[in-house]
Scaffold this active site. Structure first.
Site, mmCIF file in Angstrom:
data_model
loop_
_atom_site.group_PDB
_atom_site.id
_atom_site.type_symbol
_atom_site.label_atom_id
_atom_site.label_comp_id
_atom_site.label_asym_id
_atom_site.label_seq_id
_atom_site.Cartn_x
_atom_site.Cartn_y
_atom_site.Cartn_z
ATOM 1 N N GLU A 77 0.818 -1.212 0.000
ATOM 2 C CA GLU A 77 0.000 0.000 0.000
ATOM 3 C C GLU A 77 0.854 1.265 0.000
ATOM 4 O O GLU A 77 0.410 2.336 0.419
ATOM 5 C CB GLU A 77 -0.962 -0.051 1.189
ATOM 6 N N HIS A 96 -1.532 3.568 8.634
ATOM 7 C CA HIS A 96 -2.723 2.924 8.070
ATOM 8 C C HIS A 96 -2.969 1.633 8.844
ATOM 9 O O HIS A 96 -2.055 0.839 9.026
ATOM 10 C CB HIS A 96 -2.489 2.637 6.585
ATOM 11 N N HIS A 98 -6.014 -1.632 9.910
ATOM 12 C CA HIS A 98 -7.290 -2.308 9.670
ATOM 13 C C HIS A 98 -7.926 -2.564 11.041
ATOM 14 O O HIS A 98 -8.449 -3.635 11.294
ATOM 15 C CB HIS A 98 -7.083 -3.629 8.931
HETATM 16 ZN ZN LIG Z 1 -4.894 -1.753 4.076
#
Ligand SMILES: [Zn+2]
Length: 212
Positions: A77, A96, A98
């Site tokens: 990413e 970032h 999840h």
């Molecule tokens: Zn991700």
């Protein structure tokens, strides 16, 4: 800050996020831009619990690898990170995750309203950036556009995907990630028992007045 320090900071932050339960296995990623514009970013596909500082990959603003252990690639990413860093010169750090409660609202495509003072430093209501396939430049462009449209905003949800936070430093981006996940959990729990009350614009202004 030299490249060794940059790698060390990203490594320590990855462990901190892992310890806080915000990232798991190899999901989620961290980047930090140095004074020379080079970006240290977590590697692709390596479990955080097995990571060492020299596993962190150095890329240029276009995502080209500048320095990495043999066989190591930047996070899949990386384009999310480079797009945000390119669009926001005052930002040096991108996180970032999840994380679970962020995912709840990212999957509902529902913004997290400012129901607690926790969200005020992160910019108030946390919006959802439109869906784009993970790992494509569109994810980064969509997120960067939302950040540019809301100058005080420090975090947002990626539809059906997760959370992104930004900061001048990694510590700041970490605080926003933890605050948003906490607020998302509180909002989720509050919805189980009633209709949570959202802070008004005036109350948010008052908070800024007293807390600078
Ligand atoms: Zn991700």
């Amino acid at each position: 800050m030299n490249i060794t320090d940059q790698r060390e900071q990203v490594y320590r932050m990855a462990l901190r996020l892992y310890g806080a339960g915000l990232i798991r296995l190899s999901a989620g990623n961290v980047s930090l831009r140095g004074d020379d514009g080079l970006i240290a970013i977590t590697p692709s596909g390596l479990w955080y619990e097995k990571m060492q500082p020299d596993d962190i990959v150095i890329i240029d603003p276009n995502g080209a690898v500048v320095d990495a252990k043999p066989g190591h690639k930047p996070s899949s990413e990386w384009a999310l990170h480079t797009a945000i860093l390119a669009a926001l010169p005052q930002v040096n750090a991108v996180i970032h995750t999840h994380s679970i409660y962020a995912l709840v609202f990212a999957s509902l495509v529902k913004e997290i309203p400012a129901i607690s003072i926790e969200l005020i430093p992160a910019g108030g209501n946390i919006p959802v950036a439109p869906y784009a396939p993970a790992g494509t430049p569109e994810v980064g462009r969509g997120a960067a556009a939302v950040f540019q449209s809301r100058p005080g905003l420090k975090g947002l949800l990626l539809q059906n995907h997760g959370l992104v936070t930004i900061g001048e430093t990694l510590d700041r981006a970490f605080e926003y990630a933890l605050d948003i996940e906490t607020a998302a959990q509180a909002y989720h729990l509050a919805l189980q028992v009633g209709q949570p009350v959202t802070l008004t614009a005036e109350q948010i202004d008052d908070f800024h007045r007293y807390h600078g």
